[in-house]
Design an enzyme around this catalytic site. Structure first.
Site, PDB file in Angstrom:
ATOM      1  N   CYS A 130       0.854  -1.181   0.000  1.00  0.00           N
ATOM      2  CA  CYS A 130       0.000   0.000   0.000  1.00  0.00           C
ATOM      3  C   CYS A 130       0.895   1.237   0.000  1.00  0.00           C
ATOM      4  O   CYS A 130       2.125   1.151   0.112  1.00  0.00           O
ATOM      5  CB  CYS A 130      -0.912   0.016   1.222  1.00  0.00           C
ATOM      6  SG  CYS A 130      -0.019   0.183   2.791  1.00  0.00           S
ATOM      7  N   CYS A 184       2.951   5.693   8.616  1.00  0.00           N
ATOM      8  CA  CYS A 184       2.008   5.810   7.505  1.00  0.00           C
ATOM      9  C   CYS A 184       1.185   7.089   7.665  1.00  0.00           C
ATOM     10  O   CYS A 184       0.695   7.376   8.770  1.00  0.00           O
ATOM     11  CB  CYS A 184       1.084   4.593   7.491  1.00  0.00           C
ATOM     12  SG  CYS A 184      -0.337   4.762   6.389  1.00  0.00           S
ATOM     13  N   GLU A 242       0.261  -0.459  16.190  1.00  0.00           N
ATOM     14  CA  GLU A 242      -0.429   0.763  15.767  1.00  0.00           C
ATOM     15  C   GLU A 242      -1.374   1.254  16.856  1.00  0.00           C
ATOM     16  O   GLU A 242      -1.444   2.448  17.151  1.00  0.00           O
ATOM     17  CB  GLU A 242      -1.225   0.521  14.477  1.00  0.00           C
ATOM     18  CG  GLU A 242      -1.972   1.772  14.021  1.00  0.00           C
ATOM     19  CD  GLU A 242      -3.035   1.519  12.964  1.00  0.00           C
ATOM     20  OE1 GLU A 242      -4.081   2.194  13.015  1.00  0.00           O
ATOM     21  OE2 GLU A 242      -2.815   0.654  12.100  1.00  0.00           O
ATOM     22  N   THR A 269      -6.523   1.572  11.724  1.00  0.00           N
ATOM     23  CA  THR A 269      -6.700   1.905  10.301  1.00  0.00           C
ATOM     24  C   THR A 269      -6.998   0.702   9.421  1.00  0.00           C
ATOM     25  O   THR A 269      -7.534   0.867   8.318  1.00  0.00           O
ATOM     26  CB  THR A 269      -5.456   2.623   9.745  1.00  0.00           C
ATOM     27  OG1 THR A 269      -4.307   1.769   9.884  1.00  0.00           O
ATOM     28  CG2 THR A 269      -5.207   3.937  10.467  1.00  0.00           C
ATOM     29  N   SER A 297       0.761  -9.694  10.438  1.00  0.00           N
ATOM     30  CA  SER A 297       0.179  -8.531   9.767  1.00  0.00           C
ATOM     31  C   SER A 297      -1.336  -8.511   9.976  1.00  0.00           C
ATOM     32  O   SER A 297      -2.055  -9.381   9.496  1.00  0.00           O
ATOM     33  CB  SER A 297       0.488  -8.578   8.261  1.00  0.00           C
ATOM     34  OG  SER A 297      -0.320  -7.665   7.553  1.00  0.00           O
ATOM     35  N   ASN A 309      -3.674  -6.466   8.765  1.00  0.00           N
ATOM     36  CA  ASN A 309      -4.507  -6.300   7.571  1.00  0.00           C
ATOM     37  C   ASN A 309      -4.545  -7.581   6.743  1.00  0.00           C
ATOM     38  O   ASN A 309      -5.561  -7.894   6.122  1.00  0.00           O
ATOM     39  CB  ASN A 309      -4.023  -5.103   6.734  1.00  0.00           C
ATOM     40  CG  ASN A 309      -2.811  -5.397   5.889  1.00  0.00           C
ATOM     41  OD1 ASN A 309      -2.911  -5.890   4.780  1.00  0.00           O
ATOM     42  ND2 ASN A 309      -1.631  -5.106   6.424  1.00  0.00           N
ATOM     43  N   SER A 353       1.689  -5.283   3.177  1.00  0.00           N
ATOM     44  CA  SER A 353       3.138  -5.295   3.401  1.00  0.00           C
ATOM     45  C   SER A 353       3.822  -6.464   2.694  1.00  0.00           C
ATOM     46  O   SER A 353       4.963  -6.810   3.011  1.00  0.00           O
ATOM     47  CB  SER A 353       3.428  -5.358   4.912  1.00  0.00           C
ATOM     48  OG  SER A 353       2.747  -6.445   5.508  1.00  0.00           O
TER      49      SER A 353
END
Length: 285
Positions: free
Chosen positions: A13, A99, A129, A167, A223, A225, A267
């Site tokens: 991303c 980010c 995060e 996010t 990860s 996401n 990622s």
């Protein structure tokens, strides 16, 4: 030969690409007396971390390692405010590779906290995060991972609240949470902190999964996401696996499959995606 439906959104991303660009720039501009470290893994992908370790870039293990000769690159997920201040106090050079979407969420949380509101954050409690985001909540915070968990917490919160999310969370689930909160608390401030790229990836993963015999999601096991891509794909009831490399692919499950869907986390490097695509195409039907 297998027919592979590869997601257009698979791979890096904007935030990940930008973080790695900043790390590459730091390496290119490195002076002879300097050494470069990252505060936490720069992104959640083992192949990428191994690549940079070969270039001499490792994670900082202790603030005692830092001094004026150190360049510290902040991970894409961001870091807590107190950690940032502590790094600056060592005299190290700080390169912020957070980010931009995460940075926006940090700023929004900080501004709403200044108004005396308590943060309700939809996210994974132990995710880096999230630890960074809640450090901007000056009037307290509550992190929850499901609507059911939030329902048990709400009766114990007396302050005015506002809602935000990690996010990379599921936008549809966030909307459900928002609607329920509105019913309970009335209109409260809601921060739009879920990355658009996350929504697009999840929607495409679902669409592809509904068209194929088997779904493969590629990316780091740590990860967030990528894990959620696997979750939304599996929710379509199409068989699905989450792998980091070709060696983890369940070949026996693919033998009879004619169509295979493939997507990858934000990622995941392109060369890893390409390697798995080539490997799957070579499997005999």
């Amino acid at each position: 030969m297998k027919t592979i439906h590869l997601a257009q959104t698979a791979g890096f991303c904007m935030g990940v690409a930008l973080a790695l660009k900043k790390l590459d720039q730091a390496l290119a501009g490195k002076k002879a007396h300097q050494h470069i470290v990252t505060q936490g893994p720069i992104i959640h992908n083992p192949q990428v971390l191994k690549y940079y370790q070969a270039k001499g870039v490792f994670e900082c293990q202790s603030l005692d390692e830092l001094n004026a000769r150190t360049v510290v690159v902040i991970r894409a997920h961001g870091i807590p405010l107190d950690m940032q201040h502590a790094i600056q106090a060592t005299g190290a050079t700080l390169v912020d590779a957070t980010c931009p979407k995460v940075k926006k969420a940090q700023i929004l949380i900080g501004k709403n906290s200044e108004q005396g509101r308590h943060l309700l954050l939809f996210g994974e409690k132990e995710h880096p995060e999230v630890k960074g985001l809640v450090s901007y909540a000056q009037n307290g915070f509550t992190v929850f991972e499901s609507l059911q968990e939030l329902e048990t917490i709400l009766p114990h919160i007396a302050q005015p609240c506002f809602l935000a999310a990690q996010t990379t969370q599921d936008r549809e689930e966030f909307k459900t949470i928002q609607a329920r909160l509105t019913n309970i608390l009335g209109d409260i401030p809601v921060m739009d902190t879920i990355c658009t790229a996350t929504k697009e990836r999840q929607q495409e993963a679902i669409a592809i999964a509904r068209q194929v015999d088997f779904m493969i999601v590629v990316g780091g096991k740590n990860s967030g996401n990528t894990r959620r891509l696997a979750q939304v794909a599996a929710a379509t009831h199409t068989p699905c696996c989450h792998v980091e490399c070709r060696e983890e692919i369940p070949v026996k499950d693919l033998v009879s499959c004619r169509t295979i869907g493939l997507t990858a986390g934000a990622s995941t490097p392109q060369h890893v995606i390409n390697d798995i695509v080539m490997y799957v195409r070579q499997l005999q039907a």
